[in-house]
Design a protein around this motif. Structure first.
Motif, PDB file in Angstrom:
ATOM      1  N   GLU A 223       0.840  -1.204   0.000  1.00 34.97           N
ATOM      2  CA  GLU A 223       0.000   0.000   0.000  1.00 34.97           C
ATOM      3  C   GLU A 223       0.877   1.257   0.000  1.00 34.97           C
ATOM      4  OE1 GLU A 223      -4.089  -1.150   2.336  1.00 34.97           O
ATOM      5  OE2 GLU A 223      -2.399  -0.477   3.530  1.00 34.97           O
ATOM      6  N   MET A 224       1.937   1.233   0.800  1.00 35.41           N
ATOM      7  CA  MET A 224       2.826   2.395   0.890  1.00 35.41           C
ATOM      8  C   MET A 224       3.554   2.615  -0.429  1.00 35.41           C
ATOM      9  SD  MET A 224       2.060   3.364   3.834  1.00 35.41           S
ATOM     10  CE  MET A 224       0.549   2.443   3.953  1.00 35.41           C
ATOM     11  N   LYS A 225       3.968   1.541  -1.056  1.00 37.72           N
ATOM     12  CA  LYS A 225       4.652   1.637  -2.353  1.00 37.72           C
ATOM     13  C   LYS A 225       3.738   2.306  -3.382  1.00 37.72           C
ATOM     14  CE  LYS A 225       6.944  -1.411  -5.680  1.00 37.72           C
ATOM     15  NZ  LYS A 225       7.296  -2.804  -5.978  1.00 37.72           N
ATOM     16  N   THR A 226       2.487   1.902  -3.414  1.00 45.18           N
ATOM     17  CA  THR A 226       1.519   2.491  -4.342  1.00 45.18           C
ATOM     18  C   THR A 226       1.288   3.965  -4.036  1.00 45.18           C
ATOM     19  OG1 THR A 226       0.425   0.351  -4.627  1.00 45.18           O
ATOM     20  CG2 THR A 226      -0.851   2.316  -5.208  1.00 45.18           C
ATOM     21  N   VAL A 227       1.146   4.301  -2.745  1.00 43.54           N
ATOM     22  CA  VAL A 227       0.948   5.701  -2.334  1.00 43.54           C
ATOM     23  C   VAL A 227       2.108   6.557  -2.829  1.00 43.54           C
ATOM     24  CG1 VAL A 227       0.995   7.236  -0.319  1.00 43.54           C
ATOM     25  CG2 VAL A 227      -0.550   5.269  -0.349  1.00 43.54           C
ATOM     26  N   ILE A 228       3.330   6.092  -2.607  1.00 41.31           N
ATOM     27  CA  ILE A 228       4.514   6.870  -2.991  1.00 41.31           C
ATOM     28  C   ILE A 228       4.598   7.031  -4.505  1.00 41.31           C
ATOM     29  CG2 ILE A 228       7.040   6.900  -3.022  1.00 41.31           C
ATOM     30  CD1 ILE A 228       6.912   5.471  -0.252  1.00 41.31           C
ATOM     31  N   LYS A 229       4.501   5.931  -5.230  1.00 44.88           N
ATOM     32  CA  LYS A 229       4.638   5.999  -6.689  1.00 44.88           C
ATOM     33  C   LYS A 229       3.551   6.857  -7.324  1.00 44.88           C
ATOM     34  CE  LYS A 229       7.378   1.945  -7.485  1.00 44.88           C
ATOM     35  NZ  LYS A 229       7.636   0.836  -8.381  1.00 44.88           N
ATOM     36  N   ASP A 230       2.323   6.717  -6.862  1.00 42.38           N
ATOM     37  CA  ASP A 230       1.234   7.543  -7.411  1.00 42.38           C
ATOM     38  C   ASP A 230       1.446   9.019  -7.104  1.00 42.38           C
ATOM     39  OD1 ASP A 230       0.082   5.232  -8.377  1.00 42.38           O
ATOM     40  OD2 ASP A 230      -1.555   5.179  -6.913  1.00 42.38           O
ATOM     41  N   SER A 231       1.958   9.325  -5.921  1.00 42.18           N
ATOM     42  CA  SER A 231       2.210  10.723  -5.536  1.00 42.18           C
ATOM     43  C   SER A 231       3.314  11.340  -6.385  1.00 42.18           C
ATOM     44  CB  SER A 231       2.570  10.801  -4.051  1.00 42.18           C
ATOM     45  OG  SER A 231       1.477  10.384  -3.261  1.00 42.18           O
ATOM     46  N   ILE A 232       4.366  10.581  -6.640  1.00 47.70           N
ATOM     47  CA  ILE A 232       5.455  11.087  -7.488  1.00 47.70           C
ATOM     48  C   ILE A 232       4.959  11.293  -8.912  1.00 47.70           C
ATOM     49  CG2 ILE A 232       7.696  10.542  -8.519  1.00 47.70           C
ATOM     50  CD1 ILE A 232       8.359   9.062  -5.867  1.00 47.70           C
ATOM     51  N   ASP A 233       4.234  10.317  -9.441  1.00 48.99           N
ATOM     52  CA  ASP A 233       3.712  10.435 -10.809  1.00 48.99           C
ATOM     53  C   ASP A 233       2.792  11.642 -10.946  1.00 48.99           C
ATOM     54  OD1 ASP A 233       5.095   8.204 -11.640  1.00 48.99           O
ATOM     55  OD2 ASP A 233       3.381   6.845 -11.453  1.00 48.99           O
TER      56      ASP A 233
ATOM     57  N   ARG B 128      -3.268  10.693   0.363  1.00 48.23           N
ATOM     58  CA  ARG B 128      -3.563   9.307  -0.008  1.00 48.23           C
ATOM     59  C   ARG B 128      -3.582   8.396   1.221  1.00 48.23           C
ATOM     60  NH1 ARG B 128      -3.067   8.680  -5.615  1.00 48.23           N
ATOM     61  NH2 ARG B 128      -2.203  10.522  -6.601  1.00 48.23           N
ATOM     62  N   LEU B 129      -2.702   8.654   2.173  1.00 51.73           N
ATOM     63  CA  LEU B 129      -2.689   7.869   3.407  1.00 51.73           C
ATOM     64  C   LEU B 129      -3.967   8.107   4.213  1.00 51.73           C
ATOM     65  CD1 LEU B 129       1.042   8.425   4.361  1.00 51.73           C
ATOM     66  CD2 LEU B 129       0.004   6.252   3.652  1.00 51.73           C
ATOM     67  N   ALA B 130      -4.432   9.346   4.233  1.00 51.02           N
ATOM     68  CA  ALA B 130      -5.676   9.664   4.962  1.00 51.02           C
ATOM     69  C   ALA B 130      -6.859   8.919   4.354  1.00 51.02           C
ATOM     70  CB  ALA B 130      -5.919  11.169   4.956  1.00 51.02           C
ATOM     71  N   ILE B 131      -6.872   8.762   3.043  1.00 58.67           N
ATOM     72  CA  ILE B 131      -7.959   8.043   2.366  1.00 58.67           C
ATOM     73  C   ILE B 131      -7.986   6.570   2.792  1.00 58.67           C
ATOM     74  CG2 ILE B 131      -8.738   7.201   0.098  1.00 58.67           C
ATOM     75  CD1 ILE B 131      -7.789   9.943  -1.025  1.00 58.67           C
ATOM     76  N   LEU B 132      -6.831   6.002   3.116  1.00 59.54           N
ATOM     77  CA  LEU B 132      -6.784   4.613   3.578  1.00 59.54           C
ATOM     78  C   LEU B 132      -7.522   4.433   4.903  1.00 59.54           C
ATOM     79  CD1 LEU B 132      -3.062   3.661   2.797  1.00 59.54           C
ATOM     80  CD2 LEU B 132      -5.111   3.046   1.489  1.00 59.54           C
ATOM     81  N   ASN B 133      -7.672   5.529   5.660  1.00 55.18           N
ATOM     82  CA  ASN B 133      -8.419   5.525   6.915  1.00 55.18           C
ATOM     83  C   ASN B 133      -7.920   4.466   7.897  1.00 55.18           C
ATOM     84  OD1 ASN B 133     -10.352   6.667   8.568  1.00 55.18           O
ATOM     85  ND2 ASN B 133     -11.918   5.195   7.975  1.00 55.18           N
TER      86      ASN B 133
END
Length: 135
Positions: free
Chosen positions: A38-48, A75-80
């Motif tokens: 999940e963290m990997k996806t958050v980071i990559k999507d944020s950079i993109d 994005r982390l906040a959306i994960l709730n």
């Protein structure tokens, strides 16, 4: 004198509420885990989203650094999930210089964690770390 043997069959009754409680407990257990993917996806999507295919420009580094960090937090906040998060972002121009980044933490290895992703294009490196500790 006579003896009587009474055998009672034990019956288990499961109410719909009990099943719901079990489901909630399982959800809470899963939602209180720091999941690396999940963290990997958050980071990559944020950079993109923030940098995309842009080339290094010194005057944009501050904007990109803040943008990647803020996008990760949103994005982390959306994960709730019940975590406190810290996000660090480093952007460095590719110019042949070396760079070393290290992190460490003292926490509960069963619930807390961190994930660091290095992203690069032809002109820059972006290194983002997310730390998460269970509330």
């Amino acid at each position: 004198m006579s003896a009587f043997l009474i055998v009672a069959k034990e019956q288990t009754y499961s109410s719909p509420r009990q099943g719901m409680d079990d489901t909630i407990q399982q959800y809470n257990k899963i939602s209180s885990l720091f999941i690396q993917d999940e963290m990997k996806t958050v980071i990559k999507d944020s950079i993109d989203e923030t940098i995309g295919s842009q080339q290094f420009q010194h005057d944009k580094v501050e904007h990109w650094t803040n943008g990647v960090g803020e996008s990760c937090i949103k994005r982390l906040a959306i994960l709730n999930k019940p975590f406190k998060y810290v996000v660090t972002t480093v952007i460095m121009q590719k110019n042949g210089a070396g760079m070393l980044v290290a992190t460490s933490g003292f926490w509960n290895k069963g619930t807390d964690g961190s994930n660091t992703i290095r992203w690069e294009n032809k002109t820059m490196y972006v290194i983002v770390t997310i730390f998460g500790t269970l509330l």
